[in-house]
Write a protein that holds these residues in place. Structure first.
Motif, PDB file in Angstrom:
ATOM      1  N   PHE A  33       1.054  -1.244   0.626  1.00 49.61           N
ATOM      2  CA  PHE A  33       0.119  -0.323   0.142  1.00 49.61           C
ATOM      3  C   PHE A  33       0.563   1.091   0.137  1.00 49.61           C
ATOM      4  CE2 PHE A  33      -3.954  -2.930   1.765  1.00 49.61           C
ATOM      5  CZ  PHE A  33      -4.351  -2.743   0.763  1.00 49.61           C
ATOM      6  N   LEU A  34       2.196   1.456   0.551  1.00 49.41           N
ATOM      7  CA  LEU A  34       2.998   2.206   0.777  1.00 49.41           C
ATOM      8  C   LEU A  34       3.501   2.615  -0.523  1.00 49.41           C
ATOM      9  CD1 LEU A  34       4.097   2.442   4.718  1.00 49.41           C
ATOM     10  CD2 LEU A  34       2.434   3.638   3.476  1.00 49.41           C
ATOM     11  N   GLY A  35       3.359   1.598  -1.602  1.00 47.56           N
ATOM     12  CA  GLY A  35       4.378   1.199  -2.492  1.00 47.56           C
ATOM     13  C   GLY A  35       5.713   0.797  -1.934  1.00 47.56           C
ATOM     14  N   GLU A  36       6.028   0.576  -1.286  1.00 46.90           N
ATOM     15  CA  GLU A  36       7.387   0.001  -1.194  1.00 46.90           C
ATOM     16  C   GLU A  36       8.032  -1.520  -1.416  1.00 46.90           C
ATOM     17  OE1 GLU A  36       7.959   0.341   2.796  1.00 46.90           O
ATOM     18  OE2 GLU A  36       8.066   2.591   3.124  1.00 46.90           O
ATOM     19  N   GLU A  37       6.301  -1.663  -1.714  1.00 49.51           N
ATOM     20  CA  GLU A  37       6.782  -3.775  -2.237  1.00 49.51           C
ATOM     21  C   GLU A  37       5.782  -3.588  -3.448  1.00 49.51           C
ATOM     22  OE1 GLU A  37       6.012  -8.158  -0.798  1.00 49.51           O
ATOM     23  OE2 GLU A  37       6.630  -6.304   1.038  1.00 49.51           O
ATOM     24  N   ALA A  38       6.670  -4.475  -4.326  1.00 48.06           N
ATOM     25  CA  ALA A  38       5.072  -4.508  -5.826  1.00 48.06           C
ATOM     26  C   ALA A  38       5.447  -6.362  -5.741  1.00 48.06           C
ATOM     27  CB  ALA A  38       5.829  -4.236  -6.965  1.00 48.06           C
ATOM     28  N   ARG A  39       4.619  -6.541  -5.798  1.00 52.70           N
ATOM     29  CA  ARG A  39       4.068  -7.914  -5.980  1.00 52.70           C
ATOM     30  C   ARG A  39       3.370  -8.177  -7.093  1.00 52.70           C
ATOM     31  NH1 ARG A  39       1.475 -10.496  -0.098  1.00 52.70           N
ATOM     32  NH2 ARG A  39       3.311  -8.983   1.279  1.00 52.70           N
ATOM     33  N   ASP A  40       3.098  -9.461  -7.823  1.00 52.83           N
ATOM     34  CA  ASP A  40       3.011 -10.136  -8.738  1.00 52.83           C
ATOM     35  C   ASP A  40       1.155 -10.823  -8.773  1.00 52.83           C
ATOM     36  OD1 ASP A  40       2.629 -12.278  -7.787  1.00 52.83           O
ATOM     37  OD2 ASP A  40       3.820 -13.633  -9.165  1.00 52.83           O
ATOM     38  N   TYR A  41       0.630  -9.313  -8.149  1.00 49.71           N
ATOM     39  CA  TYR A  41      -0.777  -9.545  -8.287  1.00 49.71           C
ATOM     40  C   TYR A  41      -1.532  -7.820  -7.853  1.00 49.71           C
ATOM     41  CZ  TYR A  41      -0.035 -11.371  -3.517  1.00 49.71           C
ATOM     42  OH  TYR A  41       0.038 -11.282  -2.490  1.00 49.71           O
ATOM     43  N   VAL A  42      -2.657  -7.873  -8.380  1.00 50.39           N
ATOM     44  CA  VAL A  42      -2.757  -6.458  -7.856  1.00 50.39           C
ATOM     45  C   VAL A  42      -4.354  -6.764  -6.993  1.00 50.39           C
ATOM     46  CG1 VAL A  42      -2.199  -5.183  -9.482  1.00 50.39           C
ATOM     47  CG2 VAL A  42      -4.237  -6.124 -10.104  1.00 50.39           C
ATOM     48  N   ARG A  43      -4.945  -8.223  -7.291  1.00 52.90           N
ATOM     49  CA  ARG A  43      -5.742  -8.230  -6.280  1.00 52.90           C
ATOM     50  C   ARG A  43      -5.637  -9.412  -5.109  1.00 52.90           C
ATOM     51  NH1 ARG A  43     -11.687  -7.653  -9.905  1.00 52.90           N
ATOM     52  NH2 ARG A  43     -10.727  -5.422 -10.650  1.00 52.90           N
ATOM     53  N   ALA A  44      -6.176  -9.604  -4.717  1.00 52.51           N
ATOM     54  CA  ALA A  44      -5.551 -10.460  -2.988  1.00 52.51           C
ATOM     55  C   ALA A  44      -6.606 -10.477  -2.137  1.00 52.51           C
ATOM     56  CB  ALA A  44      -4.738  -9.854  -2.645  1.00 52.51           C
ATOM     57  N   VAL A  45      -6.749 -11.965  -1.830  1.00 50.32           N
ATOM     58  CA  VAL A  45      -7.454 -12.550  -0.942  1.00 50.32           C
ATOM     59  C   VAL A  45      -6.952 -12.958   0.295  1.00 50.32           C
ATOM     60  CG1 VAL A  45      -9.032 -14.292  -2.344  1.00 50.32           C
ATOM     61  CG2 VAL A  45     -10.230 -12.856  -1.237  1.00 50.32           C
ATOM     62  N   SER A  46      -7.935 -12.854   0.990  1.00 50.12           N
ATOM     63  CA  SER A  46      -6.503 -13.338   2.783  1.00 50.12           C
ATOM     64  C   SER A  46      -7.817 -14.021   3.566  1.00 50.12           C
ATOM     65  CB  SER A  46      -5.709 -13.175   2.914  1.00 50.12           C
ATOM     66  OG  SER A  46      -5.972 -12.208   3.139  1.00 50.12           O
ATOM     67  N   SER A  47      -7.447 -14.951   5.461  1.00 50.27           N
ATOM     68  CA  SER A  47      -8.010 -15.253   5.721  1.00 50.27           C
ATOM     69  C   SER A  47      -7.140 -14.556   6.907  1.00 50.27           C
ATOM     70  CB  SER A  47      -8.851 -16.186   6.319  1.00 50.27           C
ATOM     71  OG  SER A  47      -9.808 -16.308   7.150  1.00 50.27           O
ATOM     72  N   GLN A  48      -6.968 -13.900   7.539  1.00 45.55           N
ATOM     73  CA  GLN A  48      -6.004 -13.752   7.781  1.00 45.55           C
ATOM     74  C   GLN A  48      -6.120 -13.584  10.222  1.00 45.55           C
ATOM     75  OE1 GLN A  48      -2.756 -12.609   7.258  1.00 45.55           O
ATOM     76  NE2 GLN A  48      -2.206 -12.618   9.451  1.00 45.55           N
ATOM     77  N   LYS A  49      -5.068 -14.372   9.864  1.00 50.11           N
ATOM     78  CA  LYS A  49      -5.305 -14.672  11.508  1.00 50.11           C
ATOM     79  C   LYS A  49      -4.321 -13.072  12.460  1.00 50.11           C
ATOM     80  CE  LYS A  49      -1.402 -17.410  11.503  1.00 50.11           C
ATOM     81  NZ  LYS A  49      -0.485 -18.600  11.731  1.00 50.11           N
ATOM     82  N   CYS A  50      -5.509 -12.442  13.389  1.00 49.30           N
ATOM     83  CA  CYS A  50      -5.083 -11.491  13.974  1.00 49.30           C
ATOM     84  C   CYS A  50      -4.681 -11.733  15.182  1.00 49.30           C
ATOM     85  CB  CYS A  50      -5.978 -10.504  13.329  1.00 49.30           C
ATOM     86  SG  CYS A  50      -6.331 -10.063  11.454  1.00 49.30           S
ATOM     87  N   MET A  51      -4.614 -10.740  16.431  1.00 50.69           N
ATOM     88  CA  MET A  51      -4.371 -10.670  17.333  1.00 50.69           C
ATOM     89  C   MET A  51      -4.437  -9.048  18.171  1.00 50.69           C
ATOM     90  SD  MET A  51      -3.853 -13.134  19.637  1.00 50.69           S
ATOM     91  CE  MET A  51      -2.980 -12.695  21.196  1.00 50.69           C
TER      92      MET A  51
END
Length: 885
Positions: free
Chosen positions: A58-76
């Motif tokens: 989101f900050l433009g510091e890293e690029a990935r080979d996809y522009v759409r993502a979906v996840s179920s993320q573990k959170c605390m």
């Protein structure tokens, strides 16, 4: 005949999978949950939202080979802004651990699609009734309001415009931010609500937020001004537990299937049932929630400690243990509840099954440790509560004693007090805490240089470095960028320290514990650069750190990149040796011996692992023998790439601290070792040559460290040890196999000689009988003051004691000289302590010999620098005794 619509998902697992599949069908990449320990964000204690693993994107510091993502993320969420701990168990929806469903767009789709996807999933896939849902938007966001009204056909009376406190999101004080739109379930007018115009900002319980759509469209600067982002993004979050509660028709998340089996296990162990006692219901909820948290935290590599993440884990575990006591559970039980958590969640998070024994063992040990002090602490706290009749504040000193002596986290004490309508004196607690104050609440500040991070981010957005070091150690590539003193330059010359960035490289960048390659870079124009190390500042970008030794190197110039072959070969041996060591540790010590860290370089290997006690010599030998047996077997290396879940299911070992993508590299050596690893390795175990452990030590509670050598390094170590043995044998004038017996004999002779020396020192200082001949009577008091040549401080003390016993009543002063320094000891018999204080007498006497001293009423010692004044010091004692007549 019209086909019936597909059945809506109901269970937590069905909802999770339906969400992931729905967005995959919309072109999103399914991304596995990241660890609860943020990979590259030192500002966070834990991953507390689905967007955290994508923050650098989101900050433009890293690029990935996809522009759409979906996840179920573990959170605390247990600390800071999202501190939910005190409410957990008492409310229907507060949790420490939860799962965040999220879909993300990185500069691709925006508001219209984000809203459409959310509404379609809720109304068509989950089949929630549209008439029972309302939405909220930021009060200035006319665009989102219009999309809901005109395209989603939501009536205006069900669209609420709320202010910035409710519907505006920001990543921090500066950076990406934007309005958000929330979807809420409407449970109808609540009897306790007094507002006529109740909206989702009301806390009466009528509205339940189930989805949050963040429209990341602005960038806020330090002045507070906002500017539109060139590529607006989408960050959404939906709590799995809340959606499950809605679909299963219950008002409390604890009544969903996500908690049902865990609660049943807690009920079985405690022989209680929910619904019989409101306070026990709270305790059961706490146990169920906290069991999930501690299981996942330990599964992700966090260990109980007194600082940082480890202290948060300890707080949660001990809070749950205390609620177990309230349920009548006085023996360790949480580890058994954790077994049910693993049974329930391992199908989605397979690493839990792999680490089952390790997780439950760690929980049990911490429970046992706390149970030793819990009962004593509770007795003290209950006693203090009884003394507080008519008062409502517990002393901060008492709260600190419970924390410091009995291991009670402050919030555990507060939790207990809350049931008695009492509170803690926080100011007093903080004052008593002083330097021991918990670091868990300290601000976690980033240590990176923001400007250089921005440079790395821009470079990563422009190109990716392709790694070819598995196949070759030399290739030609185009130089894409040069960093000198933290700034991009077009060229650099002799003597300059630089970072070089190429389109392709054979250099392995430091990661996974393996140090980066060294080597050289040359150009046709005559430039030569010595590469000292290679790192990966951001994902997809490799930085070659070096010094220009000849010529000038320029951007866009082709260069030959050559890895130092000898250094790489040594590193390869050590890295493959590390894998075999890991396998041997688990075979000898058991599956609880899990990797906690490693360092692999050309000189040596270092391996940190979980184990509670020092390894015995026998265990070390067994580990060495196993590794060397596997080396001799010369098992071939097999490498394959596969899906992460498939690799874990096949038995591959994953390392706690490592971050893995959807596709992983699996390295196997026969049927001995199978690990997820991106490092460089031997073609077969025989290349390791020889494996030797050189040290084993403890580095933290429950963590041990082994340092070892392989190949030529191990041979050199063995030769050095042999040379020391030969030299020792030569000095002792015995054969090598007689060295041990000869040393044992010498030690025994030394021990006997020391005893004889001690005896001679005593006799050299004058036997007590002979010393007693120098007794004088001063003012009716027996005074023995004389020299004791050759005596040290210990001998002086012993002689004073013996002389006091011999004269029975009186004062004894003995002085000895060594290398111009003076040691004095003075004793007073018990019957005279009321008249003469040894410590006070010796202070005045010590001044005569240029020193200081002090001590108890019956015995004191002093030292001085002027031995010529010993006789004067003795005369001073006579004078002091006379003066006190």
């Amino acid at each position: 005949m019209v086909a019936a619509p597909p059945k809506a998902p109901k269970t937590g697992s069905e909802i999770r999978e339906a969400f992931l599949r729905f967005f995959e069908a919309q072109g999103h990449r399914r991304v596995a949950s990241a660890s609860l320990i943020p990979d590259s964000d030192p500002t966070l204690l834990f991953t507390n939202a689905g967007m955290v693993p994508f923050k650098r994107v989101f900050l433009g510091e890293e690029a990935r080979d996809y522009v759409r993502a979906v996840s179920s993320q573990k959170c605390m969420r247990v600390s800071g802004k999202h501190n939910d701990l005190e409410n957990v168990g008492r409310t229907p929806r507060h949790h420490t651990f939860f799962e965040m469903l999220g879909n993300f767009s990185f500069g691709d789709y925006f508001k219209e699609d984000a809203i459409r996807y959310a509404w379609e999933f809720l109304t068509q896939v989950l089949q929630l009734p549209a008439e029972r849902m309302v939405v909220s938007v930021f009060h200035e966001d006319d665009e989102a309001y219009a999309i809901w009204r005109d395209q989603m056909q939501v009536p205006e009376k069900k669209i609420f415009r709320l202010d910035e406190s409710q519907n505006f999101w920001s990543m921090g004080d500066t950076g990406p931010c934007g309005p958000c739109s929330e979807i809420h379930m409407d449970f109808g007018k609540q009897a306790k609500c007094t507002q006529d115009d109740c909206d989702p900002s009301c806390d009466c319980g009528r509205f339940l937020e189930i989805w949050n759509l963040v429209f990341m469209q602005y960038n806020r600067d330090a002045s507070g001004a906002t500017a539109r982002l060139p590529k607006p993004s989408i960050d959404t979050g939906a709590g799995l537990e809340r959606i499950a509660a809605v679909l299963q028709g219950v008002r409390s998340n604890f009544d969903t299937d996500l908690f049902r089996s865990i609660l049943a296990r807690a009920e079985e162990l405690s022989k209680t049932r929910k619904g019989e006692d409101p306070e026990k219901d709270v305790s059961l909820n706490v146990v169920a929630d906290h069991a999930r948290s501690i299981t996942f935290l330990i599964g992700d590599g966090v260990l109980p400690s007194n600082e940082g993440r480890g202290y948060v884990l300890r707080r949660i575990l001990r809070r749950a243990a205390r609620h177990g006591v309230l349920l009548g559970l006085n023996e360790p039980f949480l580890y058994r509840v954790a077994e049910t958590v693993i049974d329930e969640m391992a199908s989605v998070y397979p690493e839990l099954a792999e680490r089952r024994a390790y997780i439950t063992d760690r929980i049990r040990r911490e429970e046992e440790r706390f149970s030793e002090t819990l009962s004593k602490g509770l007795v003290i706290l209950e006693s203090e509560i009884a003394r507080l009749r008519g008062q409502d504040v517990l002393s901060g000193d008492v709260a600190f004693k419970l924390y410091d002596t009995y291991g009670f986290p402050l919030d555990l004490t507060e939790d207990i007090l809350r049931g008695h309508s009492l509170r803690v004196d926080h100011a007093g607690f903080e004052s008593a805490m002083q330097e021991q104050r918990t670091r868990a609440r300290a601000a976690w500040k980033g240590s990176g240089d923001t400007s250089i991070d921005e440079v790395y981010g821009r470079l990563a957005a422009d190109f990716k470095t392709n790694f070819h070091g598995y196949e070759t150690l030399e290739l030609m590539s185009s130089l894409k960028a040069v960093l000198k003193n933290g700034e991009l330059v077009n060229a650099a010359s002799v003597g300059d320290k630089v970072e070089l960035f190429f389109l392709d490289t054979p250099f392995y960048a430091e990661s996974g514990g393996q140090l980066g390659d060294a080597g050289r870079v040359t150009t046709a124009a005559g430039a030569r650069v010595r590469i000292d190390s290679t790192k990966k500042p951001v994902e997809g970008l490799v930085s070659h750190f070096g010094v220009i030794e000849a010529g000038t190197i320029r951007v866009d110039e082709d260069a030959t990149l050559s890895v130092d072959r000898a250094t790489r070969a040594a590193t390869v041996r050590n890295h493959s040796g590390t894998h075999l060591l890991h396998a041997a540790l688990r075979q000898v010590l058991g599956p609880q011996a899990m990797q906690k860290g490693s360092l692999v370089g050309p000189e040596r290997l270092r391996f940190d692992f979980t184990h509670d006690q020092a390894l015995t010599d026998v265990e070390i030998e067994r580990i060495e023998d196993l590794v060397n047996l596997w080396v001799v077997a010369n098992a071939s290396r097999v490498v394959r790439e596969t899906a992460y879940a498939e690799a874990i299911e096949s038995g591959a070992m994953a390392i706690f601290e490592e971050k893995y993508g959807d596709r992983v590299r699996v390295v196997c050596f026969g049927d001995v070792s199978t690990e997820l690893c991106g490092g460089t390795h031997a073609q077969a175990t025989g290349e390791i040559g020889f494996f030797k452990i050189v040290s084993e030590s403890g580095i933290a509670a429950g963590v041990r460290r082994i340092e070892a050598l392989t190949g030529a390094g191990a041979v050199a170590h063995a030769r050095a040890q042999e040379q020391k043995l030969r030299e020792t044998a030569s000095l002792l004038k015995v054969s090598q196999h007689e060295v041990v017996s000869r040393v044992e004999k010498l030690l025994q002779e030394r021990k006997s000689a020391q005893k004889e020396i001690e005896t001679l020192r005593r006799s050299g200082g004058g036997a007590p009988r002979e010393l007693a001949a120098d007794v004088k009577e001063i003012a009716g008091i027996k005074v023995l003051a004389t020299r004791a040549p050759g005596a040290d401080a210990k001998v002086l003390r012993d002689l004073v004691d013996e002389c006091r016993n011999r004269i029975q009543s009186g004062i004894v002063l003995l002085a000895a000289e060594s290398d111009g320094k003076v040691a004095i000891a003075l004793g007073v018999t018990p019957d005279l302590k009321g008249r003469y204080h040894a410590g006070e007498l010796i202070r005045e006497i010590a001044e005569i010999v240029g020193g200081k001293g002090g001590g108890r009423p019956d015995f004191a010692q002093a030292g001085g620098s002027d031995a010529s004044q010993i006789d004067a010091a003795i005369e001073k004692l006579y004078h002091l005794v006379e003066a006190a007549r």
